[in-house]
Design a protein around this motif. Structure first.
Motif, PDB file in Angstrom:
ATOM      1  N   MET A   1       1.107  -1.140   0.047  1.00 37.35           N
ATOM      2  CA  MET A   1       0.044  -0.179  -0.077  1.00 37.35           C
ATOM      3  C   MET A   1       0.932   1.391  -0.089  1.00 37.35           C
ATOM      4  SD  MET A   1      -2.566   1.633   2.664  1.00 37.35           S
ATOM      5  CE  MET A   1      -4.211   0.551   2.190  1.00 37.35           C
ATOM      6  N   TYR A   2       0.338   2.100  -0.819  1.00 41.06           N
ATOM      7  CA  TYR A   2       1.118   3.588  -0.916  1.00 41.06           C
ATOM      8  C   TYR A   2       0.707   4.381   0.321  1.00 41.06           C
ATOM      9  CZ  TYR A   2       3.192   2.081  -5.455  1.00 41.06           C
ATOM     10  OH  TYR A   2       3.380   1.577  -6.560  1.00 41.06           O
ATOM     11  N   ASP A   3       1.536   5.269   0.684  1.00 44.50           N
ATOM     12  CA  ASP A   3       1.218   6.315   1.388  1.00 44.50           C
ATOM     13  C   ASP A   3       0.310   7.414   0.615  1.00 44.50           C
ATOM     14  OD1 ASP A   3       2.526   5.582   3.854  1.00 44.50           O
ATOM     15  OD2 ASP A   3       4.381   6.325   3.246  1.00 44.50           O
ATOM     16  N   ILE A   4       0.794   7.755  -0.549  1.00 44.31           N
ATOM     17  CA  ILE A   4       0.358   8.627  -1.448  1.00 44.31           C
ATOM     18  C   ILE A   4       0.264   8.272  -2.692  1.00 44.31           C
ATOM     19  CG2 ILE A   4       0.473  10.984  -2.380  1.00 44.31           C
ATOM     20  CD1 ILE A   4       1.936  11.748   0.227  1.00 44.31           C
ATOM     21  N   VAL A   5      -0.838   8.382  -3.460  1.00 46.16           N
ATOM     22  CA  VAL A   5      -0.986   8.304  -4.891  1.00 46.16           C
ATOM     23  C   VAL A   5      -1.169   9.894  -5.310  1.00 46.16           C
ATOM     24  CG1 VAL A   5      -2.309   7.459  -6.940  1.00 46.16           C
ATOM     25  CG2 VAL A   5      -1.711   5.910  -5.139  1.00 46.16           C
ATOM     26  N   ALA A   6      -0.424  10.205  -6.326  1.00 43.23           N
ATOM     27  CA  ALA A   6      -0.465  11.732  -6.836  1.00 43.23           C
ATOM     28  C   ALA A   6      -0.659  11.542  -8.412  1.00 43.23           C
ATOM     29  CB  ALA A   6       0.649  12.634  -6.491  1.00 43.23           C
ATOM     30  N   VAL A   7      -1.626  12.442  -8.954  1.00 40.80           N
ATOM     31  CA  VAL A   7      -1.817  12.521 -10.416  1.00 40.80           C
ATOM     32  C   VAL A   7      -1.637  13.792 -10.714  1.00 40.80           C
ATOM     33  CG1 VAL A   7      -3.234  11.993 -12.323  1.00 40.80           C
ATOM     34  CG2 VAL A   7      -3.472  10.825 -10.222  1.00 40.80           C
ATOM     35  N   ASP A   8      -0.855  14.220 -11.730  1.00 40.54           N
ATOM     36  CA  ASP A   8      -0.516  15.725 -12.358  1.00 40.54           C
ATOM     37  C   ASP A   8      -0.026  15.357 -13.934  1.00 40.54           C
ATOM     38  OD1 ASP A   8       0.352  18.538 -13.128  1.00 40.54           O
ATOM     39  OD2 ASP A   8      -0.350  18.747 -11.224  1.00 40.54           O
ATOM     40  N   ASP A   9      -0.594  16.146 -14.831  1.00 41.75           N
ATOM     41  CA  ASP A   9      -0.046  16.002 -16.231  1.00 41.75           C
ATOM     42  C   ASP A   9       1.222  16.581 -16.566  1.00 41.75           C
ATOM     43  OD1 ASP A   9      -1.938  18.050 -15.934  1.00 41.75           O
ATOM     44  OD2 ASP A   9      -2.208  18.087 -18.106  1.00 41.75           O
ATOM     45  N   CYS A  10       1.573  17.602 -15.636  1.00 44.25           N
ATOM     46  CA  CYS A  10       2.871  18.379 -15.863  1.00 44.25           C
ATOM     47  C   CYS A  10       3.925  17.719 -15.153  1.00 44.25           C
ATOM     48  CB  CYS A  10       2.532  19.832 -15.193  1.00 44.25           C
ATOM     49  SG  CYS A  10       4.222  20.857 -15.276  1.00 44.25           S
ATOM     50  N   SER A  11       4.750  17.557 -16.062  1.00 45.08           N
ATOM     51  CA  SER A  11       5.919  16.697 -15.649  1.00 45.08           C
ATOM     52  C   SER A  11       6.844  17.397 -14.579  1.00 45.08           C
ATOM     53  CB  SER A  11       7.029  16.247 -16.745  1.00 45.08           C
ATOM     54  OG  SER A  11       7.570  17.613 -17.483  1.00 45.08           O
ATOM     55  N   ALA A  12       6.838  18.880 -14.704  1.00 42.16           N
ATOM     56  CA  ALA A  12       7.745  19.380 -13.660  1.00 42.16           C
ATOM     57  C   ALA A  12       7.070  19.441 -12.299  1.00 42.16           C
ATOM     58  CB  ALA A  12       7.735  21.003 -14.079  1.00 42.16           C
ATOM     59  N   ILE A  13       5.476  19.344 -12.208  1.00 45.96           N
ATOM     60  CA  ILE A  13       4.782  19.230 -11.036  1.00 45.96           C
ATOM     61  C   ILE A  13       5.143  17.882 -10.467  1.00 45.96           C
ATOM     62  CG2 ILE A  13       2.494  19.150  -9.822  1.00 45.96           C
ATOM     63  CD1 ILE A  13       3.450  21.890 -10.359  1.00 45.96           C
ATOM     64  N   ARG A  14       5.150  16.841 -11.360  1.00 44.86           N
ATOM     65  CA  ARG A  14       5.503  15.396 -10.895  1.00 44.86           C
ATOM     66  C   ARG A  14       6.836  15.237 -10.523  1.00 44.86           C
ATOM     67  NH1 ARG A  14       3.048  14.237 -15.916  1.00 44.86           N
ATOM     68  NH2 ARG A  14       5.195  13.451 -16.639  1.00 44.86           N
ATOM     69  N   GLN A  15       7.649  15.960 -10.820  1.00 46.97           N
ATOM     70  CA  GLN A  15       9.167  15.855 -10.339  1.00 46.97           C
ATOM     71  C   GLN A  15       9.260  16.470  -9.126  1.00 46.97           C
ATOM     72  OE1 GLN A  15      11.510  17.563 -13.513  1.00 46.97           O
ATOM     73  NE2 GLN A  15      11.775  15.684 -14.612  1.00 46.97           N
ATOM     74  N   PHE A  16       8.437  17.735  -9.142  1.00 49.84           N
ATOM     75  CA  PHE A  16       8.443  18.356  -7.640  1.00 49.84           C
ATOM     76  C   PHE A  16       7.676  17.518  -6.572  1.00 49.84           C
ATOM     77  CE2 PHE A  16       5.225  20.810  -5.076  1.00 49.84           C
ATOM     78  CZ  PHE A  16       6.089  21.354  -4.075  1.00 49.84           C
ATOM     79  N   LEU A  17       6.466  17.008  -6.862  1.00 50.75           N
ATOM     80  CA  LEU A  17       5.990  16.078  -6.065  1.00 50.75           C
ATOM     81  C   LEU A  17       6.717  14.865  -5.546  1.00 50.75           C
ATOM     82  CD1 LEU A  17       2.551  15.947  -7.436  1.00 50.75           C
ATOM     83  CD2 LEU A  17       3.052  17.295  -5.175  1.00 50.75           C
ATOM     84  N   GLY A  18       7.270  14.068  -6.426  1.00 55.18           N
ATOM     85  CA  GLY A  18       8.490  13.131  -6.468  1.00 55.18           C
ATOM     86  C   GLY A  18       9.554  13.458  -5.114  1.00 55.18           C
ATOM     87  N   SER A  19      10.075  14.674  -5.448  1.00 54.16           N
ATOM     88  CA  SER A  19      11.183  14.999  -4.718  1.00 54.16           C
ATOM     89  C   SER A  19      10.560  15.454  -3.174  1.00 54.16           C
ATOM     90  CB  SER A  19      11.737  16.180  -5.097  1.00 54.16           C
ATOM     91  OG  SER A  19      12.539  16.173  -6.531  1.00 54.16           O
ATOM     92  N   LEU A  20       9.316  15.842  -3.194  1.00 52.23           N
ATOM     93  CA  LEU A  20       8.830  16.086  -1.762  1.00 52.23           C
ATOM     94  C   LEU A  20       8.705  14.957  -1.068  1.00 52.23           C
ATOM     95  CD1 LEU A  20       7.357  17.872   0.180  1.00 52.23           C
ATOM     96  CD2 LEU A  20       5.279  17.671  -1.291  1.00 52.23           C
ATOM     97  N   PHE A  21       8.156  13.744  -1.894  1.00 55.03           N
ATOM     98  CA  PHE A  21       7.728  12.592  -1.220  1.00 55.03           C
ATOM     99  C   PHE A  21       9.062  12.133  -0.839  1.00 55.03           C
ATOM    100  CE2 PHE A  21       3.780  12.679  -4.316  1.00 55.03           C
ATOM    101  CZ  PHE A  21       3.199  13.753  -3.209  1.00 55.03           C
ATOM    102  N   GLU A  22       9.867  11.887  -1.769  1.00 60.19           N
ATOM    103  CA  GLU A  22      11.101  11.196  -1.371  1.00 60.19           C
ATOM    104  C   GLU A  22      11.950  11.932   0.132  1.00 60.19           C
ATOM    105  OE1 GLU A  22      15.287  10.301  -3.257  1.00 60.19           O
ATOM    106  OE2 GLU A  22      13.623  10.508  -4.533  1.00 60.19           O
ATOM    107  N   GLN A  23      12.093  13.161   0.174  1.00 59.47           N
ATOM    108  CA  GLN A  23      12.444  13.841   1.031  1.00 59.47           C
ATOM    109  C   GLN A  23      11.833  13.623   2.352  1.00 59.47           C
ATOM    110  OE1 GLN A  23      12.753  18.202   0.234  1.00 59.47           O
ATOM    111  NE2 GLN A  23      14.169  17.930  -1.755  1.00 59.47           N
ATOM    112  N   ALA A  24      10.641  13.627   2.410  1.00 63.23           N
ATOM    113  CA  ALA A  24       9.678  13.196   3.369  1.00 63.23           C
ATOM    114  C   ALA A  24       9.611  11.855   4.005  1.00 63.23           C
ATOM    115  CB  ALA A  24       8.214  13.755   3.331  1.00 63.23           C
ATOM    116  N   GLY A  25      10.278  10.917   3.189  1.00 65.85           N
ATOM    117  CA  GLY A  25      10.227   9.195   3.238  1.00 65.85           C
ATOM    118  C   GLY A  25       9.020   8.772   3.252  1.00 65.85           C
ATOM    119  N   TRP A  26       7.845   9.406   2.279  1.00 62.80           N
ATOM    120  CA  TRP A  26       6.677   8.712   2.027  1.00 62.80           C
ATOM    121  C   TRP A  26       6.864   7.485   0.817  1.00 62.80           C
ATOM    122  CZ3 TRP A  26       4.649  14.124   2.106  1.00 62.80           C
ATOM    123  CH2 TRP A  26       4.402  14.472   3.474  1.00 62.80           C
ATOM    124  N   ASN A  27       5.987   6.561   0.890  1.00 59.53           N
ATOM    125  CA  ASN A  27       5.931   5.726  -0.158  1.00 59.53           C
ATOM    126  C   ASN A  27       4.815   6.259  -1.222  1.00 59.53           C
ATOM    127  OD1 ASN A  27       6.134   3.281  -1.901  1.00 59.53           O
ATOM    128  ND2 ASN A  27       4.738   2.283  -0.373  1.00 59.53           N
TER     129      ASN A  27
END
Length: 127
Positions: A1-27
């Motif tokens: 099970m994931y902590d978060i599923v995130a959806v955005d069609d903008c690659s820059a936003i996806r990268q931003f969210l991915g970095s945020l989630f990784e820094q916070a230690g969220w799956n």
């Protein structure tokens, strides 16, 4: 099970969210299309869903409505730049955040909801 599923069609936003989630230690699983999110939620599950509203194909509002029907207790957060809160079905969204949003604010909101979800899960497991 994931902590978060995130959806955005903008690659820059996806990268931003991915970095945020990784820094916070969220799956987390960060996706481009709403229909992918429905598949991931069905297969893997998630504590929380965050979605842009203006997505190609199935919109974020449609995704939220479908997810709310399938997972009524899951927090669903809209992250959007172009839709006013009064244009969205408030019953489908737990929280609506505007873009741009500061990383610190987004992390605070997500932390609160994830903490609540994990507390509820641990309470339901108590014997």
């Amino acid at each position: 099970m994931y902590d978060i599923v995130a959806v955005d069609d903008c690659s820059a936003i996806r990268q931003f969210l991915g970095s945020l989630f990784e820094q916070a230690g969220w799956n987390a699983c960060v996706l481009e299309h709403a229909n992918e999110a429905i598949d991931v939620l069905d297969r893997e599950g998630s504590l929380l869903l965050i979605t842009d509203i203006n997505l190609p194909g199935m919109t974020g509002a449609e995704l939220a409505h479908t997810a709310r029907e399938l997972y009524p207790e899951m927090p669903i957060i809209a992250l959007t730049a172009s839709v006013r809160a009064d244009e969205l079905d408030q019953n489908d969204f737990t929280c609506i955040l505007g873009k741009p949003t500061r990383m610190v604010e987004l992390q605070r909101v997500l932390s609160e909801y994830l903490r609540e979800c994990k507390n509820e899960m641990s309470e339901s497991w108590d014997c």
